[in-house]
Design a protein around this motif. Structure first.
Motif, mmCIF file in Angstrom:
data_model
loop_
_atom_site.group_PDB
_atom_site.id
_atom_site.type_symbol
_atom_site.label_atom_id
_atom_site.label_comp_id
_atom_site.label_asym_id
_atom_site.label_seq_id
_atom_site.Cartn_x
_atom_site.Cartn_y
_atom_site.Cartn_z
ATOM 1 N N UNK A 212 -74.826 6.225 -18.311
ATOM 2 C CA UNK A 212 -75.471 6.462 -19.602
ATOM 3 C C UNK A 212 -74.614 7.371 -20.490
ATOM 4 N N UNK A 213 -74.499 6.978 -21.761
ATOM 5 C CA UNK A 213 -73.743 7.758 -22.746
ATOM 6 C C UNK A 213 -74.682 8.130 -23.896
ATOM 7 N N UNK A 214 -74.674 9.399 -24.239
ATOM 8 C CA UNK A 214 -75.517 9.887 -25.344
ATOM 9 C C UNK A 214 -74.752 9.727 -26.660
ATOM 10 N N UNK A 215 -75.296 8.936 -27.544
ATOM 11 C CA UNK A 215 -74.675 8.705 -28.857
ATOM 12 C C UNK A 215 -75.578 9.330 -29.927
ATOM 13 N N UNK A 216 -74.987 10.184 -30.748
ATOM 14 C CA UNK A 216 -75.729 10.846 -31.837
ATOM 15 C C UNK A 216 -75.117 10.413 -33.170
ATOM 16 N N UNK A 235 -74.557 22.116 -27.298
ATOM 17 C CA UNK A 235 -73.580 21.757 -26.274
ATOM 18 C C UNK A 235 -72.685 22.977 -26.046
ATOM 19 N N UNK A 236 -73.106 23.844 -25.148
ATOM 20 C CA UNK A 236 -72.361 25.081 -24.946
ATOM 21 C C UNK A 236 -72.464 25.966 -26.164
ATOM 22 N N UNK A 237 -71.320 26.299 -26.746
ATOM 23 C CA UNK A 237 -71.295 27.139 -27.951
ATOM 24 C C UNK A 237 -71.479 26.325 -29.226
ATOM 25 N N UNK A 238 -71.480 24.996 -29.112
ATOM 26 C CA UNK A 238 -71.594 24.140 -30.284
ATOM 27 C C UNK A 238 -73.022 23.583 -30.403
ATOM 28 N N UNK A 239 -73.413 23.317 -31.635
ATOM 29 C CA UNK A 239 -74.720 22.684 -31.877
ATOM 30 C C UNK A 239 -74.541 21.575 -32.904
ATOM 31 N N UNK A 240 -75.420 20.583 -32.824
ATOM 32 C CA UNK A 240 -75.312 19.415 -33.693
ATOM 33 C C UNK A 240 -76.692 19.054 -34.227
ATOM 34 N N UNK A 241 -76.784 18.953 -35.559
ATOM 35 C CA UNK A 241 -77.997 18.449 -36.203
ATOM 36 C C UNK A 241 -77.804 16.951 -36.393
ATOM 37 N N UNK A 242 -78.731 16.155 -35.896
ATOM 38 C CA UNK A 242 -78.507 14.715 -35.894
ATOM 39 C C UNK A 242 -79.686 13.983 -36.552
ATOM 40 N N UNK A 243 -79.348 12.746 -36.958
ATOM 41 C CA UNK A 243 -80.346 11.897 -37.606
ATOM 42 C C UNK A 243 -80.948 10.891 -36.628
ATOM 43 N N UNK A 244 -80.189 10.534 -35.574
ATOM 44 C CA UNK A 244 -80.679 9.565 -34.599
ATOM 45 C C UNK A 244 -79.915 9.748 -33.285
ATOM 46 N N UNK A 280 -71.223 10.673 -32.867
ATOM 47 C CA UNK A 280 -70.783 11.599 -31.813
ATOM 48 C C UNK A 280 -71.178 11.064 -30.440
ATOM 49 N N UNK A 281 -70.313 11.337 -29.473
ATOM 50 C CA UNK A 281 -70.695 11.222 -28.065
ATOM 51 C C UNK A 281 -70.899 12.654 -27.584
ATOM 52 N N UNK A 282 -72.171 13.025 -27.441
ATOM 53 C CA UNK A 282 -72.535 14.437 -27.266
ATOM 54 C C UNK A 282 -71.986 15.222 -28.453
ATOM 55 N N UNK A 283 -71.093 16.216 -28.208
ATOM 56 C CA UNK A 283 -70.602 17.000 -29.345
ATOM 57 C C UNK A 283 -69.199 16.564 -29.774
ATOM 58 N N UNK A 284 -68.674 15.447 -29.213
ATOM 59 C CA UNK A 284 -67.339 14.985 -29.576
ATOM 60 C C UNK A 284 -67.441 13.853 -30.577
ATOM 61 N N UNK A 285 -66.782 14.033 -31.698
ATOM 62 C CA UNK A 285 -66.864 13.049 -32.774
ATOM 63 C C UNK A 285 -66.069 11.807 -32.430
ATOM 64 N N UNK A 286 -66.743 10.628 -32.500
ATOM 65 C CA UNK A 286 -66.070 9.364 -32.213
ATOM 66 C C UNK A 286 -65.473 8.746 -33.467
ATOM 67 N N UNK A 287 -66.071 8.998 -34.585
ATOM 68 C CA UNK A 287 -65.576 8.426 -35.808
ATOM 69 C C UNK A 287 -66.570 8.625 -36.958
ATOM 70 N N UNK A 288 -66.240 8.068 -38.125
ATOM 71 C CA UNK A 288 -67.113 8.258 -39.290
ATOM 72 C C UNK A 288 -66.910 7.130 -40.296
ATOM 73 N N UNK A 289 -67.853 7.052 -41.201
ATOM 74 C CA UNK A 289 -67.752 6.127 -42.326
ATOM 75 C C UNK A 289 -68.601 6.687 -43.457
ATOM 76 N N UNK A 290 -68.809 5.913 -44.538
ATOM 77 C CA UNK A 290 -69.621 6.416 -45.653
ATOM 78 C C UNK A 290 -70.213 5.256 -46.449
ATOM 79 N N UNK A 291 -71.232 5.588 -47.226
ATOM 80 C CA UNK A 291 -71.850 4.606 -48.091
ATOM 81 C C UNK A 291 -72.156 5.270 -49.429
ATOM 82 N N UNK A 292 -71.959 4.551 -50.541
ATOM 83 C CA UNK A 292 -72.188 5.084 -51.880
ATOM 84 C C UNK A 292 -73.441 4.455 -52.487
#
Length: 294
Positions: A212-216, A235-244, A280-292
Protein backbone atom coordinates in the motif's frame (compact mmCIF):
# COMPACT_ATOMS: atom_id res chain seq x y z
CA UNK A 1 163.74 -11.19 52.15
CA UNK A 2 161.96 -12.89 54.92
CA UNK A 3 158.12 -13.37 54.43
CA UNK A 4 155.89 -13.63 57.38
CA UNK A 5 153.59 -16.58 56.77
CA UNK A 6 150.91 -15.26 59.05
CA UNK A 7 150.70 -11.92 57.23
CA UNK A 8 150.51 -13.72 53.93
CA UNK A 9 147.60 -15.79 55.11
CA UNK A 10 145.72 -12.69 56.26
CA UNK A 11 146.21 -11.08 52.90
CA UNK A 12 144.98 -14.19 51.12
CA UNK A 13 141.89 -14.36 53.32
CA UNK A 14 141.11 -10.67 52.84
CA UNK A 15 141.54 -11.00 49.08
CA UNK A 16 139.22 -13.99 48.99
CA UNK A 17 136.62 -12.12 51.02
CA UNK A 18 136.83 -9.15 48.71
CA UNK A 19 136.32 -11.40 45.68
CA UNK A 20 133.43 -13.16 47.40
CA UNK A 21 131.75 -9.91 48.38
CA UNK A 22 132.18 -8.58 44.88
CA UNK A 23 130.71 -11.72 43.35
CA UNK A 24 127.84 -11.70 45.84
CA UNK A 25 127.17 -8.02 45.17
CA UNK A 26 127.09 -8.61 41.44
CA UNK A 27 124.81 -11.63 41.90
CA UNK A 28 122.52 -9.74 44.27
CA UNK A 29 122.29 -6.77 41.92
CA UNK A 30 121.57 -9.04 38.97
CA UNK A 31 119.00 -11.00 40.97
CA UNK A 32 117.36 -7.73 42.12
CA UNK A 33 117.07 -6.53 38.55
CA UNK A 34 115.55 -9.84 37.54
CA UNK A 35 113.04 -9.71 40.40
CA UNK A 36 112.21 -6.06 39.61
CA UNK A 37 111.63 -6.88 35.95
CA UNK A 38 109.48 -9.88 36.88
CA UNK A 39 107.44 -7.72 39.26
CA UNK A 40 106.93 -5.09 36.56
CA UNK A 41 105.79 -7.83 34.18
CA UNK A 42 103.29 -9.09 36.76
CA UNK A 43 102.00 -5.54 37.32
CA UNK A 44 101.50 -5.09 33.61
CA UNK A 45 99.69 -8.42 33.36
CA UNK A 46 97.47 -7.42 36.28
CA UNK A 47 96.63 -4.07 34.61
CA UNK A 48 95.82 -5.83 31.34
CA UNK A 49 93.45 -8.21 33.12
CA UNK A 50 91.84 -5.31 35.02
CA UNK A 51 91.50 -3.35 31.77
CA UNK A 52 89.76 -6.23 29.99
CA UNK A 53 87.44 -6.76 32.97
CA UNK A 54 86.56 -3.04 33.02
CA UNK A 55 85.85 -3.09 29.26
CA UNK A 56 83.57 -6.08 29.71
CA UNK A 57 81.64 -4.25 32.47
CA UNK A 58 81.33 -1.16 30.23
CA UNK A 59 80.01 -3.29 27.41
CA UNK A 60 77.43 -4.83 29.76
CA UNK A 61 76.34 -1.31 30.76
CA UNK A 62 75.92 -0.27 27.12
CA UNK A 63 73.61 -3.18 26.29
CA UNK A 64 69.85 -2.65 26.45
CA UNK A 65 67.65 -5.67 25.85
CA UNK A 66 63.97 -6.34 26.45
CA UNK A 67 64.30 -10.11 26.79
CA UNK A 68 63.97 -10.79 30.52
CA UNK A 69 65.94 -14.06 30.49
CA UNK A 70 68.92 -12.64 28.57
CA UNK A 71 68.79 -9.43 30.62
CA UNK A 72 68.99 -11.54 33.80
CA UNK A 73 71.95 -13.50 32.40
CA UNK A 74 73.72 -10.25 31.53
CA UNK A 75 73.17 -8.90 35.02
CA UNK A 76 74.64 -12.07 36.59
CA UNK A 77 77.64 -11.95 34.24
CA UNK A 78 78.15 -8.27 35.06
CA UNK A 79 78.08 -8.95 38.80
CA UNK A 80 80.54 -11.83 38.45
CA UNK A 81 82.89 -9.68 36.39
CA UNK A 82 82.67 -6.89 38.94
CA UNK A 83 83.50 -9.33 41.77
CA UNK A 84 86.53 -10.64 39.88
CA UNK A 85 87.75 -7.09 39.19
CA UNK A 86 87.30 -6.02 42.82
CA UNK A 87 89.09 -9.14 44.06
CA UNK A 88 91.99 -8.63 41.64
CA UNK A 89 92.42 -4.97 42.57
CA UNK A 90 92.81 -5.87 46.28
CA UNK A 91 95.48 -8.56 45.73
CA UNK A 92 99.21 -8.06 45.16
CA UNK A 93 100.69 -9.01 41.85
CA UNK A 94 101.70 -12.65 42.01
CA UNK A 95 102.23 -15.21 39.30
CA UNK A 96 99.76 -17.60 40.90
CA UNK A 97 97.20 -14.84 41.37
CA UNK A 98 97.62 -13.57 37.81
CA UNK A 99 97.33 -17.08 36.40
CA UNK A 100 94.18 -17.77 38.40
CA UNK A 101 92.55 -14.51 37.35
CA UNK A 102 93.55 -15.07 33.74
CA UNK A 103 91.67 -18.36 33.87
CA UNK A 104 88.64 -16.56 35.34
CA UNK A 105 88.97 -13.88 32.65
CA UNK A 106 89.00 -16.54 29.95
CA UNK A 107 85.88 -18.13 31.44
CA UNK A 108 84.13 -14.77 31.66
CA UNK A 109 85.09 -13.88 28.10
CA UNK A 110 83.71 -17.19 26.85
CA UNK A 111 80.44 -16.51 28.67
CA UNK A 112 80.50 -12.94 27.40
CA UNK A 113 80.97 -14.04 23.76
CA UNK A 114 78.11 -16.52 24.05
CA UNK A 115 75.75 -13.92 25.54
CA UNK A 116 76.54 -11.32 22.91
CA UNK A 117 76.10 -13.85 20.12
CA UNK A 118 72.64 -14.55 21.56
CA UNK A 119 71.99 -10.80 21.75
CA UNK A 120 73.13 -10.32 18.15
CA UNK A 121 70.79 -13.13 17.10
CA UNK A 122 67.94 -11.51 19.02
CA UNK A 123 68.73 -8.17 17.39
CA UNK A 124 68.50 -9.77 13.97
CA UNK A 125 65.23 -11.46 14.92
CA UNK A 126 63.88 -8.18 16.34
CA UNK A 127 64.96 -6.32 13.23
CA UNK A 128 63.19 -8.88 11.04
CA UNK A 129 60.13 -8.63 13.27
CA UNK A 130 60.17 -4.84 13.02
CA UNK A 131 60.41 -5.08 9.24
CA UNK A 132 57.56 -7.58 9.18
CA UNK A 133 55.61 -5.34 11.56
CA UNK A 134 56.23 -2.35 9.30
CA UNK A 135 55.12 -4.32 6.24
CA UNK A 136 52.06 -5.62 8.09
CA UNK A 137 51.19 -2.11 9.28
CA UNK A 138 51.58 -0.79 5.74
CA UNK A 139 49.31 -3.54 4.45
CA UNK A 140 46.84 -2.78 7.25
CA UNK A 141 46.79 0.89 6.25
CA UNK A 142 46.21 -0.09 2.62
CA UNK A 143 43.45 -2.48 3.70
CA UNK A 144 41.81 0.19 5.83
CA UNK A 145 41.94 2.62 2.93
CA UNK A 146 40.46 -0.03 0.67
CA UNK A 147 37.78 -0.78 3.26
CA UNK A 148 36.98 2.92 3.65
CA UNK A 149 36.75 3.20 -0.12
CA UNK A 150 34.44 0.17 -0.23
CA UNK A 151 32.33 1.63 2.58
CA UNK A 152 31.97 4.87 0.65
CA UNK A 153 31.09 2.93 -2.49
CA UNK A 154 28.58 0.86 -0.53
CA UNK A 155 27.07 4.01 0.97
CA UNK A 156 26.86 5.52 -2.51
CA UNK A 157 25.31 2.31 -3.88
CA UNK A 158 22.87 2.14 -0.97
CA UNK A 159 21.86 5.74 -1.54
CA UNK A 160 21.53 5.01 -5.24
CA UNK A 161 19.45 1.93 -4.52
CA UNK A 162 17.29 3.83 -2.05
CA UNK A 163 16.87 6.60 -4.59
CA UNK A 164 16.23 4.08 -7.35
CA UNK A 165 13.67 2.30 -5.18
CA UNK A 166 11.59 5.44 -4.62
CA UNK A 167 8.06 5.56 -5.99
CA UNK A 168 7.89 7.84 -9.04
CA UNK A 169 5.06 9.31 -11.07
CA UNK A 170 4.55 11.18 -14.33
CA UNK A 171 1.92 12.50 -16.75
CA UNK A 172 0.36 14.93 -14.24
CA UNK A 173 -2.79 16.58 -15.53
CA UNK A 174 -5.61 18.59 -13.93
CA UNK A 175 -9.03 19.51 -15.39
CA UNK A 176 -11.85 21.61 -13.97
CA UNK A 177 -15.52 20.51 -14.09
CA UNK A 178 -18.97 21.30 -12.86
CA UNK A 179 -21.77 18.78 -12.39
CA UNK A 180 -25.13 18.84 -14.14
CA UNK A 181 -27.60 16.10 -13.31
CA UNK A 182 -24.78 13.99 -11.92
CA UNK A 183 -22.67 14.35 -15.04
CA UNK A 184 -19.32 16.17 -15.24
CA UNK A 185 -19.05 19.06 -17.64
CA UNK A 186 -15.64 20.58 -18.39
CA UNK A 187 -15.33 24.34 -17.86
CA UNK A 188 -12.69 26.96 -17.09
CA UNK A 189 -15.17 29.48 -15.71
CA UNK A 190 -14.46 29.95 -12.02
CA UNK A 191 -18.08 30.77 -11.12
CA UNK A 192 -19.23 27.43 -12.60
CA UNK A 193 -16.41 25.05 -11.58
CA UNK A 194 -16.98 23.11 -8.38
CA UNK A 195 -14.44 20.29 -8.72
CA UNK A 196 -11.01 19.54 -10.14
CA UNK A 197 -9.97 16.18 -11.52
CA UNK A 198 -6.31 15.28 -10.96
CA UNK A 199 -4.78 12.46 -13.03
CA UNK A 200 -1.24 10.99 -13.02
CA UNK A 201 0.59 7.71 -13.56
CA UNK A 202 2.64 5.75 -11.04
CA UNK A 203 5.68 4.46 -12.93
CA UNK A 204 6.85 0.87 -13.11
CA UNK A 205 9.78 0.20 -10.76
CA UNK A 206 11.01 -3.30 -9.85
CA UNK A 207 13.08 -1.87 -6.97
CA UNK A 208 10.16 -0.24 -5.20
CA UNK A 209 8.73 -2.19 -2.30
CA UNK A 210 5.32 -3.58 -3.09
CA UNK A 211 2.27 -2.86 -0.98
CA UNK A 212 0.00 0.00 0.00
CA UNK A 213 1.18 3.50 -0.94
CA UNK A 214 -0.28 6.65 0.61
CA UNK A 215 -0.93 9.29 -2.06
CA UNK A 216 -1.84 12.83 -0.98
CA UNK A 217 -3.15 15.50 -3.36
CA UNK A 218 -2.95 19.16 -2.48
CA UNK A 219 -4.72 21.95 -4.41
CA UNK A 220 -3.69 25.50 -3.59
CA UNK A 221 -5.94 28.38 -4.78
CA UNK A 222 -4.75 31.83 -5.93
CA UNK A 223 -5.03 33.09 -2.31
CA UNK A 224 -2.53 30.38 -1.27
CA UNK A 225 -5.16 28.43 0.66
CA UNK A 226 -5.67 24.68 0.33
CA UNK A 227 -8.93 23.81 -1.45
CA UNK A 228 -11.12 21.20 0.29
CA UNK A 229 -8.81 21.24 3.33
CA UNK A 230 -8.81 17.80 5.03
CA UNK A 231 -6.42 18.91 7.75
CA UNK A 232 -2.71 18.37 8.29
CA UNK A 233 -0.76 15.15 8.63
CA UNK A 234 2.70 14.96 10.19
CA UNK A 235 5.72 13.05 8.89
CA UNK A 236 8.42 13.48 11.50
CA UNK A 237 9.34 17.16 11.53
CA UNK A 238 7.30 17.84 8.38
CA UNK A 239 3.55 18.36 8.05
CA UNK A 240 1.30 18.43 5.01
CA UNK A 241 -2.12 20.02 4.53
CA UNK A 242 -3.92 18.00 1.88
CA UNK A 243 -7.08 18.09 -0.18
CA UNK A 244 -7.45 14.34 -0.77
CA UNK A 245 -5.83 11.06 0.30
CA UNK A 246 -5.82 7.86 -1.73
CA UNK A 247 -4.43 4.44 -0.77
CA UNK A 248 -3.00 2.59 -3.77
CA UNK A 249 -1.97 -1.08 -3.89
CA UNK A 250 1.32 -0.97 -5.76
CA UNK A 251 2.79 -4.13 -7.35
CA UNK A 252 5.69 -2.60 -9.32
CA UNK A 253 3.51 -2.11 -12.38
CA UNK A 254 2.23 1.05 -14.07
CA UNK A 255 -0.94 2.41 -12.42
CA UNK A 256 -3.06 5.22 -13.83
CA UNK A 257 -4.84 7.21 -11.13
CA UNK A 258 -7.52 9.90 -11.34
CA UNK A 259 -9.05 11.65 -8.31
CA UNK A 260 -11.98 14.11 -8.24
CA UNK A 261 -11.68 16.80 -5.60
CA UNK A 262 -14.78 18.89 -4.92
CA UNK A 263 -14.56 22.31 -3.32
CA UNK A 264 -16.24 22.82 0.02
CA UNK A 265 -19.50 24.77 0.10
CA UNK A 266 -17.89 27.83 1.68
CA UNK A 267 -15.28 27.90 -1.14
CA UNK A 268 -17.89 28.18 -3.94
CA UNK A 269 -17.87 29.88 -6.29
CA UNK A 270 -14.16 29.44 -6.93
CA UNK A 271 -12.10 32.54 -7.58
CA UNK A 272 -10.36 33.32 -10.82
CA UNK A 273 -6.68 32.56 -11.14
CA UNK A 274 -4.19 29.73 -11.22
CA UNK A 275 -4.68 26.66 -9.03
CA UNK A 276 -1.51 24.67 -8.23
CA UNK A 277 -1.87 20.92 -7.79
CA UNK A 278 0.84 18.90 -5.95
CA UNK A 279 0.97 15.13 -5.56
CA UNK A 280 2.82 13.51 -2.64
CA UNK A 281 3.77 10.02 -1.57
CA UNK A 282 3.58 10.65 2.16
CA UNK A 283 5.71 13.81 2.54
CA UNK A 284 7.76 13.32 -0.67
CA UNK A 285 6.58 15.31 -3.65
CA UNK A 286 6.03 13.18 -6.76
CA UNK A 287 5.14 15.97 -9.10
CA UNK A 288 2.79 18.87 -9.84
CA UNK A 289 0.59 20.54 -12.40
CA UNK A 290 -1.85 23.49 -12.57
CA UNK A 291 -5.16 24.66 -13.91
CA UNK A 292 -6.30 28.21 -14.80
CA UNK A 293 -9.83 29.45 -14.11
CA UNK A 294 -11.28 32.52 -15.75
Amino acid sequence: MIVNPQLFNYRLIIGSLIVAVTVLSVFSFTNYQSIEAHQQFLEQEKKLVESELSQMITRYDDVSISNDIIASELEVAKKNTRLVLDSLSMLKSDLTVISRFKDQLYSLKSKNNFLFKVIDSLDIVNQNLEEEKSIAFSELVKQRRANNSLLKENEYLNRSLEKGALLTANSFEAKSYFKVLGKKRPSNMAKKVDQIEVCFTLAENALTEQGEKEIYIQIVNPQNNVVSDKGAISFGDNSLIYSSKKIVEYNNQVIDICVDIEADADEKPLTKGTYFINVFNKDRKLGSTQVNLN
